[in-house]
Design a protein around this motif. Structure first.
Motif, PDB file in Angstrom:
ATOM      1  N   PRO A 284     -43.230  22.243   3.623  1.00  0.00           N
ATOM      2  CA  PRO A 284     -42.926  23.703   4.111  1.00  0.00           C
ATOM      3  C   PRO A 284     -44.442  23.986   4.691  1.00  0.00           C
ATOM      4  N   MET A 285     -44.437  24.893   5.439  1.00  0.00           N
ATOM      5  CA  MET A 285     -45.385  25.575   6.115  1.00  0.00           C
ATOM      6  C   MET A 285     -45.350  26.844   5.768  1.00  0.00           C
ATOM      7  N   GLU A 286     -46.716  27.419   5.552  1.00  0.00           N
ATOM      8  CA  GLU A 286     -46.980  28.687   5.324  1.00  0.00           C
ATOM      9  C   GLU A 286     -48.286  29.227   6.216  1.00  0.00           C
ATOM     10  N   ARG A 287     -48.256  30.466   6.720  1.00  0.00           N
ATOM     11  CA  ARG A 287     -49.329  30.932   7.359  1.00  0.00           C
ATOM     12  C   ARG A 287     -50.414  31.584   6.560  1.00  0.00           C
ATOM     13  N   LEU A 288     -51.760  31.325   6.940  1.00  0.00           N
ATOM     14  CA  LEU A 288     -52.810  31.746   6.247  1.00  0.00           C
ATOM     15  C   LEU A 288     -53.151  33.225   6.685  1.00  0.00           C
ATOM     16  N   VAL A 289     -52.430  33.916   7.349  1.00  0.00           N
ATOM     17  CA  VAL A 289     -52.705  35.055   7.949  1.00  0.00           C
ATOM     18  C   VAL A 289     -51.480  36.263   7.378  1.00  0.00           C
ATOM     19  N   ALA A 290     -51.782  37.524   7.282  1.00  0.00           N
ATOM     20  CA  ALA A 290     -50.879  38.396   7.200  1.00  0.00           C
ATOM     21  C   ALA A 290     -50.897  39.286   8.506  1.00  0.00           C
ATOM     22  N   ARG A 291     -49.787  39.942   8.635  1.00  0.00           N
ATOM     23  CA  ARG A 291     -49.676  40.886   9.899  1.00  0.00           C
ATOM     24  C   ARG A 291     -49.229  42.063   9.442  1.00  0.00           C
ATOM     25  N   LEU A 292     -49.778  43.114  10.055  1.00  0.00           N
ATOM     26  CA  LEU A 292     -49.273  44.635   9.875  1.00  0.00           C
ATOM     27  C   LEU A 292     -48.905  45.352  10.960  1.00  0.00           C
ATOM     28  N   ASP A 293     -47.727  45.658  10.731  1.00  0.00           N
ATOM     29  CA  ASP A 293     -46.972  46.184  11.878  1.00  0.00           C
ATOM     30  C   ASP A 293     -47.152  47.964  11.509  1.00  0.00           C
ATOM     31  N   ILE A 294     -47.363  48.613  12.359  1.00  0.00           N
ATOM     32  CA  ILE A 294     -47.498  50.069  12.049  1.00  0.00           C
ATOM     33  C   ILE A 294     -46.926  50.982  12.910  1.00  0.00           C
ATOM     34  N   TYR A 295     -45.894  51.832  12.193  1.00  0.00           N
ATOM     35  CA  TYR A 295     -45.083  52.642  12.825  1.00  0.00           C
ATOM     36  C   TYR A 295     -45.490  54.066  12.447  1.00  0.00           C
ATOM     37  N   MET A 296     -45.544  54.897  13.551  1.00  0.00           N
ATOM     38  CA  MET A 296     -45.897  56.528  13.405  1.00  0.00           C
ATOM     39  C   MET A 296     -45.057  57.356  13.578  1.00  0.00           C
ATOM     40  N   PHE A 297     -45.002  58.445  12.902  1.00  0.00           N
ATOM     41  CA  PHE A 297     -44.266  59.379  12.831  1.00  0.00           C
ATOM     42  C   PHE A 297     -44.819  60.834  12.601  1.00  0.00           C
ATOM     43  N   LYS A 298     -43.907  61.959  12.742  1.00  0.00           N
ATOM     44  CA  LYS A 298     -44.617  63.258  12.195  1.00  0.00           C
ATOM     45  C   LYS A 298     -43.308  63.807  11.563  1.00  0.00           C
ATOM     46  N   ASN A 299     -43.948  64.675  10.394  1.00  0.00           N
ATOM     47  CA  ASN A 299     -42.885  65.090   9.522  1.00  0.00           C
ATOM     48  C   ASN A 299     -41.918  65.871  10.371  1.00  0.00           C
ATOM     49  N   GLN A 300     -40.745  66.247   9.485  1.00  0.00           N
ATOM     50  CA  GLN A 300     -39.459  67.122  10.299  1.00  0.00           C
ATOM     51  C   GLN A 300     -40.073  68.477  10.605  1.00  0.00           C
TER      52      GLN A 300
ATOM     53  N   LEU B 199     -54.052  42.281   0.664  1.00  0.00           N
ATOM     54  CA  LEU B 199     -53.229  41.881   1.569  1.00  0.00           C
ATOM     55  C   LEU B 199     -53.008  40.494   1.494  1.00  0.00           C
ATOM     56  N   LEU B 200     -51.866  39.871   1.251  1.00  0.00           N
ATOM     57  CA  LEU B 200     -51.820  38.490   1.057  1.00  0.00           C
ATOM     58  C   LEU B 200     -51.276  37.705   2.300  1.00  0.00           C
ATOM     59  N   HIS B 201     -51.326  36.471   2.148  1.00  0.00           N
ATOM     60  CA  HIS B 201     -51.176  35.573   3.488  1.00  0.00           C
ATOM     61  C   HIS B 201     -49.475  35.467   3.496  1.00  0.00           C
ATOM     62  N   ASN B 202     -49.252  34.959   4.647  1.00  0.00           N
ATOM     63  CA  ASN B 202     -47.869  34.538   5.032  1.00  0.00           C
ATOM     64  C   ASN B 202     -46.793  35.745   4.773  1.00  0.00           C
ATOM     65  N   THR B 203     -47.170  36.996   5.024  1.00  0.00           N
ATOM     66  CA  THR B 203     -46.746  38.311   4.591  1.00  0.00           C
ATOM     67  C   THR B 203     -46.655  39.162   5.707  1.00  0.00           C
ATOM     68  N   VAL B 204     -45.572  39.838   6.340  1.00  0.00           N
ATOM     69  CA  VAL B 204     -45.501  40.669   7.478  1.00  0.00           C
ATOM     70  C   VAL B 204     -45.288  41.998   6.616  1.00  0.00           C
ATOM     71  N   TYR B 205     -46.481  43.137   6.763  1.00  0.00           N
ATOM     72  CA  TYR B 205     -46.433  44.311   6.196  1.00  0.00           C
ATOM     73  C   TYR B 205     -45.678  45.504   7.075  1.00  0.00           C
ATOM     74  N   ARG B 206     -44.697  45.993   6.937  1.00  0.00           N
ATOM     75  CA  ARG B 206     -44.214  47.232   7.627  1.00  0.00           C
ATOM     76  C   ARG B 206     -44.905  48.485   6.922  1.00  0.00           C
ATOM     77  N   VAL B 207     -45.817  49.210   8.054  1.00  0.00           N
ATOM     78  CA  VAL B 207     -46.452  50.223   7.440  1.00  0.00           C
ATOM     79  C   VAL B 207     -45.847  51.415   8.043  1.00  0.00           C
ATOM     80  N   MET B 208     -44.867  52.264   7.221  1.00  0.00           N
ATOM     81  CA  MET B 208     -44.697  53.470   7.725  1.00  0.00           C
ATOM     82  C   MET B 208     -45.572  54.642   7.611  1.00  0.00           C
ATOM     83  N   VAL B 209     -46.110  55.101   8.651  1.00  0.00           N
ATOM     84  CA  VAL B 209     -47.226  56.332   8.686  1.00  0.00           C
ATOM     85  C   VAL B 209     -46.447  57.676   9.008  1.00  0.00           C
TER      86      VAL B 209
END
Length: 316
Positions: free
Chosen positions: A5-21, A137-147
């Motif tokens: 099994p292969m694991e990535r050594l990096v993490a990825r952060l996906d940033i999603y930005m919005f404003k309050n209602q 922030l750990l390896h082999n992980t995608v972080y979904r960051v809701m801002v």
């Protein structure tokens, strides 16, 4: 033949930005988002949970030429997919050993314009569920960051959810159920919450205090991931949400930790009883925070499942 099994050594952060209602009529434009403390080196060992020595790091920015106008935080999160992220960053593992921020802790810094006025926001990134290494922030992980940017409270609310890199589906977009949230008196024994009565001034320890007492609640919304909740008072002239750690807490994002919501009077007792209803919505729907219990009574004052009655009375 052996399968490795292969694991990535990096993490990825996906940033999603919005404003309050509440900012529907306001212009919110983001000029840049910066990822601080991107780690550039690794010890290349998946089992070792320590940082390489020395640490190599840098700050990396995503500049939005002309700015990008933020949309309202959606109730339907089905469009929260990587290709729609406002920015994506990569980093090797960043481990904070003592569950408190240090000089290497990862965070994001956002520069935005609210109706033409410039503001800078900063928020730490956490690996949800971590207790020992909360800001790691750990390896082999995608972080979904809701801002979510909010104003005039000047809050930057961040919800970070980790997913294994190979995961293709998640709970994003699920409906909120009654098992996903709970409202309780703060610490389980707050008199103001259970009676629905606040006073200004009020008596404590035999002395008069020239300020409001509060109805204190503990509110938790744990799912679905990324869900936004908002607390509302029907009489915002005579009542207000109090502060908790310096913030006016009346909104938030689904998380494991409970929020503290405080409701108090804005004006001194004038001899005329005043009242308000307090309710919480998520996805545009009122939550059933005051249902009838097994004994047929409601936990808080009120005559329906969603609204809690709060009154200001004379102190005695």
């Amino acid at each position: 033949m052996a399968e490795v099994p292969m694991e990535r050594l990096v993490a990825r952060l996906d940033i999603y930005m919005f404003k309050n209602q509440g900012l529907e009529s306001s212009s919110v434009v983001v000029n840049s988002i910066e990822f601080i403390n991107q780690i550039l080196n690794t010890n290349s060992s998946l089992e070792v949970t320590s940082m390489p020595t020395p640490i190599s790091k840098k700050n990396v920015s995503n500049i939005f030429l002309g700015g990008t106008t933020l949309q309202l935080m959606p109730s339907d999160l089905s469009e929260i997919v990587p290709e729609n992220a406002h920015a994506s960053f990569y980093t090797y593992r960043n481990i904070v050993p003592d569950a408190t921020p240090d000089a290497n802790t990862p965070y994001i810094r956002i520069k935005a314009l609210f109706n033409g006025t410039s503001y800078t926001y900063r928020g730490y990134l956490t690996d949800q569920g971590q207790t020992t290494h909360k800001y790691s922030l750990l390896h082999n992980t995608v972080y979904r960051v809701m801002v979510m940017l909010d104003h005039p409270d000047n809050q930057l609310i961040i919800k970070t959810t980790p997913y294994p890199w190979e995961l293709t589906s998640s709970e994003i977009g699920q409906d909120i159920t009654e098992d996903d949230y709970q409202l309780q008196p703060y610490n389980g024994d707050d008199t103001g919450a259970t009676t629905g009565i606040v006073q200004f001034p009020y008596i404590a320890n035999g002395g008069t205090h020239n300020e409001t007492s509060y109805a204190n609640y503990s509110f938790s919304l744990t799912a679905p991931a990324g869900a936004i909740w908002t607390a509302t008072l029907t009489n915002g002239l005579d009542f207000t949400f109090g502060t908790n750690d310096g913030l006016n807490v009346s909104k938030g994002i689904a998380r494991d930790e409970a929020y503290t919501i405080k409701v108090g009077a804005t004006k001194r007792w004038s001899g005329n009883p005043k009242s308000t209803y307090f309710y919480i919505t998520a996805g545009g729907v009122k939550l059933k925070i005051n249902p009838k219990q097994s004994n047929g009574n409601r936990q808080f004052p009120g005559d329906n499942d969603t609204d809690i009655l709060i009154r200001q009375t004379e102190y005695k």
